[in-house]
Design an enzyme around this catalytic site. Structure first.
Site, PDB file in Angstrom:
ATOM      1  N   CYS A 116       0.807  -1.131  -0.069  1.00 38.12           N
ATOM      2  CA  CYS A 116       0.151   0.096  -0.121  1.00 38.12           C
ATOM      3  C   CYS A 116       0.815   1.382   0.138  1.00 38.12           C
ATOM      4  CB  CYS A 116      -1.123  -0.101   1.232  1.00 38.12           C
ATOM      5  SG  CYS A 116      -1.962  -1.288   1.134  1.00 38.12           S
ATOM      6  N   HIS A 258      -3.251   6.304   4.339  1.00 34.31           N
ATOM      7  CA  HIS A 258      -3.789   5.458   3.622  1.00 34.31           C
ATOM      8  C   HIS A 258      -5.269   5.006   4.232  1.00 34.31           C
ATOM      9  CE1 HIS A 258      -4.265   1.575   1.698  1.00 34.31           C
ATOM     10  NE2 HIS A 258      -3.645   0.670   2.724  1.00 34.31           N
ATOM     11  N   ASN A 288     -10.566   0.236  -0.034  1.00 35.62           N
ATOM     12  CA  ASN A 288      -8.974   0.342  -0.143  1.00 35.62           C
ATOM     13  C   ASN A 288      -8.260   0.171  -1.288  1.00 35.62           C
ATOM     14  OD1 ASN A 288      -6.261  -0.394   0.298  1.00 35.62           O
ATOM     15  ND2 ASN A 288      -6.572  -1.734   2.197  1.00 35.62           N
TER      16      ASN A 288
END
Ligand code: UT7
Length: 331
Positions: A116, A258, A288
């Site tokens: 990520c 994030h 996500n």
């Protein structure tokens, strides 16, 4: 090494596939429900790419917008770095495919696999290219099509992810520029490398009938363990950057982390003691998107007029590896 120049973010762009998959749609696919997903994650819907679309297709769309936003032409770009774990192919890199589609060549183009924080890692590298004078206008992309590697029988993972791309141009700053990339920290703790993994498809476990039947080409995650490490790793990274620049958290205009779980974002905000109004959140719309969450949210917040020129923006991420990192900019 003494830096010769400063870097700045001169343009941003994003691309989200049109197709929306809501929590209610997921109720029909797997044993889950809207209430669980919303209260445990903050997610309501996510985007899903077409079967014909790959990472370079999404990345290209975002890149074109970012290049135009920076007032540049593709020929001005002299570095492309793509953060992704869902590249078009294991090789060649998605960066090279984007380079070809933009009609440019003869400069470095490569992908970064950092989970990520892929876009943060890529930005950290681009910053150094710009500061040393090795590049003048870097195209830095975070792109992910996680829906292509999800097991829709595994409710622990399939509700969490979506597709999208965010692109930024990192350029050499003029002396008179208020905008500047101030600092960046990236790190990794490989002892946790098995907590979030796509087990098959690499040299450890090449594709086979068994690997496909056992769904080992999809995302496998120990979500609970990662949850606990997420807040700690992002807090430490933010703290490193703030301390290194003698900055108090009060001086930060925007915290953009994030977008993996609203509870993780809230917990980090509380630990950092930052005003809730300063925390940028769009997880409800896109879920996500791994390395794309931050550049997508950055572009959105700039175009919505939230983030303005001169604002101090602290970005932070964590993910498979276990990797983590932060980027501090004056936009
Ligand atoms: O991008 C970076 C990497 N990823 C992450 O950052 C993810 C980090 N982890 C998380 O966000 C959370 O751990 C999850 C959202 C993945 C899970 O939330 P949780 O509060 O940690 O739930 P849990 O895993 O402890 O599971 C609690 C219960 C379990 O049922 P039992 O055993 O208590 O009966 C699960 O089976 O929730 C159940 N559950 C679900 N129920 C309905 C798990 N997934 C679902 C689901 N729908 N989709």
């Amino acid at each position: 090494m003494v830096n010769r120049y400063y870097a700045k973010i001169s343009g941003t762009g994003r691309y989200l596939p049109e197709k929306i998959l809501t929590n209610f749609d997921l109720e029909k696919i797997v044993d889950t429900n809207d209430e669980w997903i919303r209260t445990r994650t903050g997610m309501s819907e996510r985007r899903v790419a077409e079967p014909s679309q790959a990472a370079s297709d999404l990345a290209y769309e975002a890149a074109v917008i970012a290049i135009e936003d920076a007032g540049l032409k593709p020929k001005d770009i002299d570095l492309i770095i793509v953060g992704t774990i869902t590249s078009d192919h294991a090789f060649p890199s998605t960066a090279c495919i984007v380079q070809k589609r933009l009609g440019i060549k003869n400069f470095p183009a490569f992908d970064i696999s950092a989970g990520c924080p892929g876009w943060i890692y890529a930005s950290n590298i681009a910053k150094q290219y710009i500061e040393t004078g090795a590049a003048k206008h870097a195209l830095v992309i975070g792109v992910e099509l996680l829906t292509k590697i999800l097991n829709y029988e595994d409710r622990n993972t399939c509700v969490l992810f979506g597709d999208g791309a965010g692109a930024t141009i990192m350029s050499r700053a003029e002396l008179t520029d208020i905008s500047k990339v101030i600092d960046s920290d990236i790190s990794a703790d490989g002892t946790y490398n098995d907590l979030l993994i796509q087990p098959a498809g690499g040299s450890r476990m090449p594709a086979s009938k068994e690997s496909v039947e056992n769904k080992l080409h999809s995302v496998h995650m120990e979500g609970n363990k990662i949850f606990k490490l997420a807040v700690k790793s992002m807090y430490n990274s933010c703290d490193t950057v703030l301390k290194r620049n003698n900055l108090d958290v009060k001086s930060i205009d925007w915290l953009l982390t994030h977008q993996a779980n609203l509870r993780i974002i809230d917990a980090l905000g509380r630990k950092m003691k930052i005003d809730k109004e300063k925390v940028i959140i769009n997880i409800e719309k896109y879920a996500n998107t791994s390395s794309a969450t931050i550049p997508i949210a950055l572009d959105e917040a700039i175009r919505d007029g939230k983030i303005r020129r001169g604002d101090l923006v602290l970005m932070s991420s964590f993910g498979a590896g276990l990797t983590s990192g932060s980027l501090l900019i004056r936009y």
